[in-house]
Design a protein around this motif. Sequence first.
Motif, PDB file in Angstrom:
ATOM      1  N   ASP A  36       2.255   0.408   2.577  1.00 31.98           N
ATOM      2  CA  ASP A  36       3.713   0.444   2.647  1.00 31.98           C
ATOM      3  C   ASP A  36       4.173  -0.545   3.698  1.00 31.98           C
ATOM      4  OD1 ASP A  36       4.163   2.313   0.721  1.00 31.98           O
ATOM      5  OD2 ASP A  36       4.107   4.026   2.101  1.00 31.98           O
ATOM      6  N   VAL A  37       5.185  -1.324   3.388  1.00 33.21           N
ATOM      7  CA  VAL A  37       5.757  -2.222   4.388  1.00 33.21           C
ATOM      8  C   VAL A  37       7.230  -1.888   4.508  1.00 33.21           C
ATOM      9  CG1 VAL A  37       6.010  -4.607   5.144  1.00 33.21           C
ATOM     10  CG2 VAL A  37       4.120  -3.988   3.651  1.00 33.21           C
ATOM     11  N   HIS A  38       7.683  -1.730   5.763  1.00 35.00           N
ATOM     12  CA  HIS A  38       9.050  -1.287   6.007  1.00 35.00           C
ATOM     13  C   HIS A  38       9.954  -2.479   6.278  1.00 35.00           C
ATOM     14  CE1 HIS A  38       6.930   2.408   6.305  1.00 35.00           C
ATOM     15  NE2 HIS A  38       6.347   2.084   7.444  1.00 35.00           N
ATOM     16  N   GLU A  39      11.259  -2.197   6.251  1.00 36.37           N
ATOM     17  CA  GLU A  39      12.195  -3.247   6.669  1.00 36.37           C
ATOM     18  C   GLU A  39      11.950  -3.539   8.141  1.00 36.37           C
ATOM     19  OE1 GLU A  39      16.159  -1.795   6.235  1.00 36.37           O
ATOM     20  OE2 GLU A  39      15.752   0.051   7.325  1.00 36.37           O
ATOM     21  N   LYS A  40      12.286  -4.752   8.548  1.00 36.55           N
ATOM     22  CA  LYS A  40      12.106  -5.210   9.933  1.00 36.55           C
ATOM     23  C   LYS A  40      10.654  -5.100  10.377  1.00 36.55           C
ATOM     24  CE  LYS A  40      15.925  -2.854  11.550  1.00 36.55           C
ATOM     25  NZ  LYS A  40      16.695  -2.288  12.657  1.00 36.55           N
ATOM     26  N   GLU A  41       9.730  -5.349   9.436  1.00 38.31           N
ATOM     27  CA  GLU A  41       8.327  -5.249   9.810  1.00 38.31           C
ATOM     28  C   GLU A  41       7.558  -6.450   9.286  1.00 38.31           C
ATOM     29  OE1 GLU A  41       4.935  -1.901   9.865  1.00 38.31           O
ATOM     30  OE2 GLU A  41       5.784  -2.273   7.887  1.00 38.31           O
ATOM     31  N   VAL A  42       6.664  -6.971  10.133  1.00 42.24           N
ATOM     32  CA  VAL A  42       5.754  -8.017   9.687  1.00 42.24           C
ATOM     33  C   VAL A  42       4.361  -7.414   9.552  1.00 42.24           C
ATOM     34  CG1 VAL A  42       4.663 -10.213  10.234  1.00 42.24           C
ATOM     35  CG2 VAL A  42       7.078  -9.858  10.768  1.00 42.24           C
ATOM     36  N   MET A  43       3.852  -7.383   8.330  1.00 37.12           N
ATOM     37  CA  MET A  43       2.517  -6.849   8.080  1.00 37.12           C
ATOM     38  C   MET A  43       1.574  -8.020   7.848  1.00 37.12           C
ATOM     39  SD  MET A  43       0.469  -4.253   7.429  1.00 37.12           S
ATOM     40  CE  MET A  43       1.222  -2.763   6.770  1.00 37.12           C
ATOM     41  N   CYS A  44       0.592  -8.164   8.735  1.00 38.47           N
ATOM     42  CA  CYS A  44      -0.387  -9.226   8.532  1.00 38.47           C
ATOM     43  C   CYS A  44      -1.563  -8.691   7.735  1.00 38.47           C
ATOM     44  CB  CYS A  44      -0.882  -9.759   9.879  1.00 38.47           C
ATOM     45  SG  CYS A  44       0.240 -10.953  10.597  1.00 38.47           S
ATOM     46  N   ILE A  45      -1.997  -9.446   6.738  1.00 33.89           N
ATOM     47  CA  ILE A  45      -3.185  -9.081   5.964  1.00 33.89           C
ATOM     48  C   ILE A  45      -4.319  -9.985   6.420  1.00 33.89           C
ATOM     49  CG2 ILE A  45      -4.161  -8.804   3.657  1.00 33.89           C
ATOM     50  CD1 ILE A  45      -1.726  -7.225   3.675  1.00 33.89           C
ATOM     51  N   ILE A  46      -5.401  -9.380   6.884  1.00 39.17           N
ATOM     52  CA  ILE A  46      -6.543 -10.197   7.282  1.00 39.17           C
ATOM     53  C   ILE A  46      -7.765  -9.780   6.484  1.00 39.17           C
ATOM     54  CG2 ILE A  46      -5.655 -10.650   9.598  1.00 39.17           C
ATOM     55  CD1 ILE A  46      -7.455  -8.447  10.653  1.00 39.17           C
ATOM     56  N   GLY A  47      -8.773 -10.602   6.516  1.00 36.04           N
ATOM     57  CA  GLY A  47      -9.996 -10.312   5.768  1.00 36.04           C
ATOM     58  C   GLY A  47     -10.713 -11.609   5.485  1.00 36.04           C
ATOM     59  N   ILE A  48     -12.016 -11.504   5.203  1.00 39.35           N
ATOM     60  CA  ILE A  48     -12.782 -12.732   4.996  1.00 39.35           C
ATOM     61  C   ILE A  48     -12.314 -13.417   3.708  1.00 39.35           C
ATOM     62  CG2 ILE A  48     -14.818 -11.978   6.270  1.00 39.35           C
ATOM     63  CD1 ILE A  48     -16.060 -11.180   3.637  1.00 39.35           C
ATOM     64  N   SER A  49     -12.598 -14.707   3.595  1.00 37.90           N
ATOM     65  CA  SER A  49     -12.175 -15.489   2.434  1.00 37.90           C
ATOM     66  C   SER A  49     -12.714 -14.878   1.148  1.00 37.90           C
ATOM     67  CB  SER A  49     -12.684 -16.922   2.540  1.00 37.90           C
ATOM     68  OG  SER A  49     -11.895 -17.621   3.433  1.00 37.90           O
ATOM     69  N   GLY A  50     -11.881 -14.841   0.141  1.00 34.72           N
ATOM     70  CA  GLY A  50     -12.317 -14.338  -1.157  1.00 34.72           C
ATOM     71  C   GLY A  50     -12.265 -12.831  -1.279  1.00 34.72           C
TER      72      GLY A  50
END
Lengths: 256, 275
Positions: A36-50
């Motif tokens: 879930d991503v809320h208003e006024k929020e920056v969600m970073c997605i990280i993880g290895i390539s692929g």
Amino acid sequence: MSSYLPVQHAPKTLIHVKDLHKSFNGNHVLRGISLDVHEKEVMCIIGISGCGKSTLLRCISGLETSDAGEIHLEDDNFTMVFQYSALFDSLSVYENVGFSLLEEPDESTGTTRRFQNLPEAEVRRIVEEKLRLVGLDGIEDKFPNELSGGMQKRVSFARAIVSDPKIILYDEPTAGLDPIASTVIEDYILKLRDELEAASVVVTHQHSTIHRAADRICLLHEGRVQWIGTPQELERTDNPYARQFANASLEGPLTD
Amino acid sequence: MVNPALSPSQSTWFPLTRWFFVTLAQKSQGMFWTIGTAVNYSRTLIPCLLKGRVSFKHLFGQTAFIGVDALGIALVMTTFAGMVIALQISKEMVKQGAGNYVGALVAMATLRELAPIMTAVAVISMVGSAYAAELSTMQITKQIDAMRTLHVSPLRYLVLPRLLAGIVALPLMTVITTISGILGGMVVSNLLADIHPGVYLDSVWQQVEYKDVFSTLTKSVVFGYLIVVLSATIGLNTKGGAKEVGTATTQAVVWSFLAIAVFDYILTYLFYGSM
Ligand SMILES: Nc1ncnc2c1ncn2[C@@H]1O[C@H](COP(=O)(O)OP(=O)(O)O)[C@@H](O)[C@H]1O
Ligand SMILES: [Mg+2]
């Protein structure tokens, strides 16, 4: 320290993803993602390539159809910034940035435009304003192949935000930029969050982006969300996946 | 004793047979998928065309692009085709006392078949291939995806103006190539069999009916539609990289040729088959 502020009222969820599955010819890339991503929020997605970060963004934006699960966007004014700029190479910078203001919207997607049928002069003003925001001036009449990679990236950023979107998906917005241009983009991601109260999803590898811009971080591995938390929590967590990522170490569950 | 490793045993034939059928299945699956997608696109494109929901901004430029690129080739091909027909038949027909009908035969062949087909062939090789290359490049560099996320329909923005240009340009070009094919036949029959141009043109005029003109124009509109929609369908659905852009371009050309051959038969049957 991050600029994360605890919100008093329950924040509105703008992006709702539940148990999302996606496979390509038997390659099961996403195996039940819930986010879930809320208003006024920056969600970073990280993880290895692929590991499926781009695929997740493409599913959210509707470019890929998911095999199972739910995706709900609270606002249809959403946009996406692509990993390799994806500028229209037969159009000038002005026509690229102003594209969604100049061209007729696709009524079949039921999208409402914030701006429509603007006079040419007004479009020019908005385009120039957005270009200035990303630090570019006087390049409106150039073509994409006359720009450096970093400039192309910033133009594509300006193109995406031209209609003040409420949901913004960024695929590696700072990859390949010099540190100063990266900081400009990171600050702008935060500015959009605050001014438009936008919900942002940022796929990134860059530590500077994670630490400057992220409100929360989501770590993907083997098609699942392995860990979610704030940047401060990333420093302290004993989740083995998050630990390995934070330390960039070769030993750990991500490389097994 | 025969060395068992050298004899074509079941174990070597089986994989070959299997490969053949698997490839066949994959190719026909791809074919049906492309046809289905083209039909699906048409369900968006045709209503837009009928309702006139096309931006006429680019119509002139796009039509001119087709004309400039393909008209020269179409003219040369059709003119020579008309000349070849005249070459084949004039002397023989004069010998049989039917010299007055050379014009009629050349006109019939050129107007009904040669001109629309040669024009379509020229447009396929010059324009259809260019469309497929352009759209497939836009697809693999994610420009098409970017357009979708900016809430602009690639079908409406990219394909529709080209489609309109195609169905306007082909009939116009076919009219011009028909005339030049018939004139080519006139020159050859005059030089080789001494048939007077006045006699030749008279015979042309007697033969040509409105129905022929109408069927040819219908054919070229349908050909224009098929070329643009097939090239666009193949281009917009390219996956991969530079090599696939090449494959898409070739595929658009080959498929357009095949589609035109099939639809030429169907339309000819509809116009003339029941007589
Ligand atoms: N269109 C596609 N067709 C087939 N496989 C794909 C496609 N898109 C992505 N994949 C596969 O899905 C996996 C995840 O890709 P991607 O989401 O691009 O990873 P990331 O962005 O995290 O580096 C990869 O193994 C990739 O090969
Ligand atoms: Mg990626």
